[in-house]
Enzyme design. Sequence first.
Site, PDB file in Angstrom:
ATOM      1  N   GLU A 423       0.806  -1.219   0.000  1.00 36.48           N
ATOM      2  CA  GLU A 423       0.000   0.000   0.000  1.00 36.48           C
ATOM      3  C   GLU A 423       0.844   1.276   0.000  1.00 36.48           C
ATOM      4  OE1 GLU A 423      -3.115   0.159  -0.445  1.00 36.48           O
ATOM      5  OE2 GLU A 423      -4.149  -1.528   0.518  1.00 36.48           O
ATOM      6  N   GLU A 501      -4.268 -10.425  -0.538  1.00 34.84           N
ATOM      7  CA  GLU A 501      -5.147 -10.382   0.630  1.00 34.84           C
ATOM      8  C   GLU A 501      -6.553 -10.680   0.142  1.00 34.84           C
ATOM      9  OE1 GLU A 501      -4.830  -6.681   2.867  1.00 34.84           O
ATOM     10  OE2 GLU A 501      -2.659  -6.680   2.652  1.00 34.84           O
TER      11      GLU A 501
HETATM   12  C1  IPT Z   1      -5.274  -3.789   3.688  1.00 39.32           C
HETATM   13  C2  IPT Z   1      -3.887  -3.702   4.233  1.00 39.32           C
HETATM   14  O1  IPT Z   1      -2.940  -4.063   3.271  1.00 39.32           O
HETATM   15  C3  IPT Z   1      -3.684  -4.540   5.427  1.00 39.32           C
HETATM   16  O2  IPT Z   1      -2.502  -4.127   6.053  1.00 39.32           O
HETATM   17  C4  IPT Z   1      -4.835  -4.405   6.362  1.00 39.32           C
HETATM   18  O3  IPT Z   1      -4.944  -3.080   6.752  1.00 39.32           O
HETATM   19  C5  IPT Z   1      -6.100  -4.805   5.667  1.00 39.32           C
HETATM   20  O4  IPT Z   1      -6.302  -3.992   4.572  1.00 39.32           O
HETATM   21  C6  IPT Z   1      -7.294  -4.633   6.567  1.00 39.32           C
HETATM   22  O5  IPT Z   1      -7.205  -5.295   7.765  1.00 39.32           O
HETATM   23  S1  IPT Z   1      -5.570  -2.216   2.989  1.00 39.32           S
HETATM   24  C7  IPT Z   1      -7.297  -2.028   2.835  1.00 39.32           C
HETATM   25  C8  IPT Z   1      -7.647  -0.589   2.796  1.00 39.32           C
HETATM   26  C9  IPT Z   1      -7.718  -2.690   1.583  1.00 39.32           C
END
Ligand code: IPT
Length: 976
Positions: A423, A501
């Site tokens: 990010e 993710e």
């Molecule tokens: C995404 C992040 O990469 C991760 O660190 C964590 O924050 C997750 O979301 C949420 O728990 S960023 C999100 C705005 C898609």
Amino acid sequence: MPAAGIDIARIGPGDGTIAPRSRMRSDAPEQSLDGAWRFRLSPSPWDAPDDWRTGSAAGEWDTIAVPAHWNLSGFGSPAYSNVQFPFPVDAPHPPDENPIGDYVRLFDLDAPLTHLRGRMLLRFDGVESAAEVHLNGVRLGSTRGSRLTHEFDITDVVAAAGNVLAVRVAQFSDGTYLENQDMWWLPGIFRSVTVLGRPTDGVDDTFLIADYDPATGQGTIDARIASTGSVSIEVPELGIRASADAAATLDAAPVGRIAVGAVEPWSAETPRLYTAVVSTPTETVTMRLGFRRVSTDDGVLRVNGRPIMLRGVNRHEHDPEHGRVYSPDLARRDLVLMKQHNINAVRTSHYPPHPDFLDLADELGVYLIDECDLETHEYEYVQWRGNPSADPAWREAFLDRIRRTVARDRNHASVIMWSLGNESGTGGNLTAMARWVREHDPSRLVHYEGDWSSRDVDVYSRMYASHDEVRRIGEEASEPLPIGISADEARRRTLPFIQCEFGHAMGNSPGGVREYWDLFEEFPRLAGGFIWEWVEHSITVRDDSGRRVHRYGGDFGESVHDHNFVIDGLVSADREVRPGLVDYAAIIAPVVIGVDETRETVTIGNRYDHVTTDHLRFTWRREVDGATIASGEFDVPSTPPRTRVELPLPARARGDVTARIADVITVGAALAASTTWADAGHVVATGQQLSAVPAVAATRSAPGADRFDRRGAPLRLGGLDVLSGPQVGIWRAPTDNDLAPGWDEPDLPPMAARWATARIDRMLTRVRSIDHGPHSLVVETRTGAPSFDTAIDARWSWSETPGGLLLTLELDPHGPWDVDWARLGIDLTLAGAPTGMQFAGRGPGPSYPDTDAGVTFGWHEVPASDLVTPHVRPQESGSRRGVRSAIVRTTAGAVRVQVAGGDALEHGVALTVSPWDRRTLAETTHASDLPEPLATHVSIDIAQSGVGTATCGPGVLPRYRVPARPASFALLFDTP
Ligand code: IPT
């Protein structure tokens, strides 16, 4: 510059360190400086005294442990924020409110170091966020990159005795702008500090690329060694002994290629390691090599030439007491738990883990995406204006971070990709990092998610993309390129795809993972994904009464925080398995077992990428009403990876028996022999086939009026007094996902808000009629939402049977319902606190319609402690699905409930037995605040909404929703 001798607002890497090197296990002497250090905390650089360099401060010094975070050691308190930044975006400046920790360690050198002929280094493995280092009054330099290793040459400064090491650490610095990683802000020296002896002509640095050629089965080692001595490389098991050309620095060292002949390859499924010894006359370094090749072609991700599927999780380093301080026990427990749940990949979100973690990953067999310590997510708040990723002034800082990441970890077989960070938007500094990685290490792939053009990377990576989009990405690989697309776009379409993710495991979650997995299985380009995230980051403290309680964002008085968004793991901070992990393990299981309805055959699909089914034992058993009536083992022919076989089931699996509750065949695949991560017998996959349940045919008579109250509700069920209900219920205590707007419905309020607007959380019931008939007592009710004309009409027919009290219930929506319900069922409160339950249904753990892959039909026993999931923020949990019969026990007695007819016959009911009512769950913010249970709250549902993953990603998929609908079912209550 307010604080003496520490410049915390300059753009760039630290200074004074030697070039980053690989982590090596050497016989050179070393001395740990971990332990008790003198410590002094100042609230701001303006308050930090000038006398810190010598440690002879007049004021009071405290003691602190190294490694530790000072705000988890009684100095200040932790703070949690995600995308939002805890101070103004005013790079490179931290705010004045910026705690400064001064550390002092007095030490004498151990004897082996004083006798050493050579140089001496001082190594820091982790300091958050910036450190200024002085030894014996001499400035050594500074560090940036909290989760990275920094080494200073102290040869000319260190003395045999009486050394004073002084380290000034700033909680926030210019480096903080590059470290906004959605986690607790935890300053301090949190990894080890070590003095390293570097013998003259020793092995100063190594980079061994151990390749496996899948076409020939042969291995090669491409070795680069930094040394001024004469170097030899041995791999005793392969009979290899070679001398290597070295140079003073690794960059100048030539690549020596050593052919090692036939080798067994390393993969996550076959973590075969060979010991290699790199030595000079003055030093011996022991390494473990895994021969393997990582590649992509035609959009397919491969290891050793074979397509692989990443069954992954994102892992932060988190210990509920010690934060990011490494615990070898927790790290091993994490990896063992992962392997036991079929996980084969970890993204080290969002920084390199402790170096020892990589040894474990090599050894146990886990693919790693090793991620650089980099995230500039705060710039999203300002529309990415001034993002360091795109500002050349920051380039050296970015390059320094990736060099330190790659250099330290490059000798680990488990690392298959380098990730540039998380990010951090887009920009030339990321491109520069990628370019450096490619030049330095051609043996691995480059990953970064934040730039969807994918011009710098080898895999197209996304987070939380919807199912529809993932399908399109799967399909586009085989479609002709559209006319007029850019070169980047054309290239992107040729890359393998991963979700770095997905499946946000916050609270009762993640739903919809199975549907993603089906897509990953369908399209060769889709190489799997990584659940967000492995472990919940609650921090435990002692409350006033000495109880250990879990805390999240805002609990420490932070003014900027993100509540419980940091409690989003497949395991709790104490590594208790959450239901989401059980579900995930089954979805990604390396073997898929299907028993056909006629029970003639079993299909066994091998979803391993590298191994056959030879290491598994297959067993079957037939249970009728809880008793095993037949069982046996199968001879499954050796089934190659990514193929399947069909086998006949033994005749004893079929044949006539009359079941009252269920006749079920279970086929399991278990490890035949113990491994490093599980004992023989550990089950990796299960398949089942279940018979339908017969309706209860019984003579019925009208129950005695004295057993009901004036509204026609039973006073007792089985052996328990009914304190309230039964009444119709369609609400649940909002889960974290229910409270978030799904990414697929960004314009709609969260489900919980829709429910609140429709007021289904506070419905009121009116008895419309009570009719004492010859065979039953029939009560008609209407349960409606305040202010609205929407309601659910119910017809409750109660009759007495020889066995107990039979309820036949017909439910009918009334009025214009336009909100999906949380569930459809009945709620009742029974006397006494719950002490446990037994049930025939899918378990043993809880599940919801979109998280039920890991529950199997059985006769399960649940202790009181496991009735509901101890989510840190209380919410709906604990539903057992497919229930055909259950006994609920409380301190006051017990009741048995059995499915007896109607819609419930085929799929059973969902049964929730909770120590708390839903209102209490919904209004309590921390599990530790839940009151002592006084009664037992039971819900019996004929339909339930899934849980989805709306906290990040899509909400509940349409097929798992509960639009207004009629239902009818029958239940038999009696005393067990
Ligand atoms: C995404 C992040 O990469 C991760 O660190 C964590 O924050 C997750 O979301 C949420 O728990 S960023 C999100 C705005 C898609």
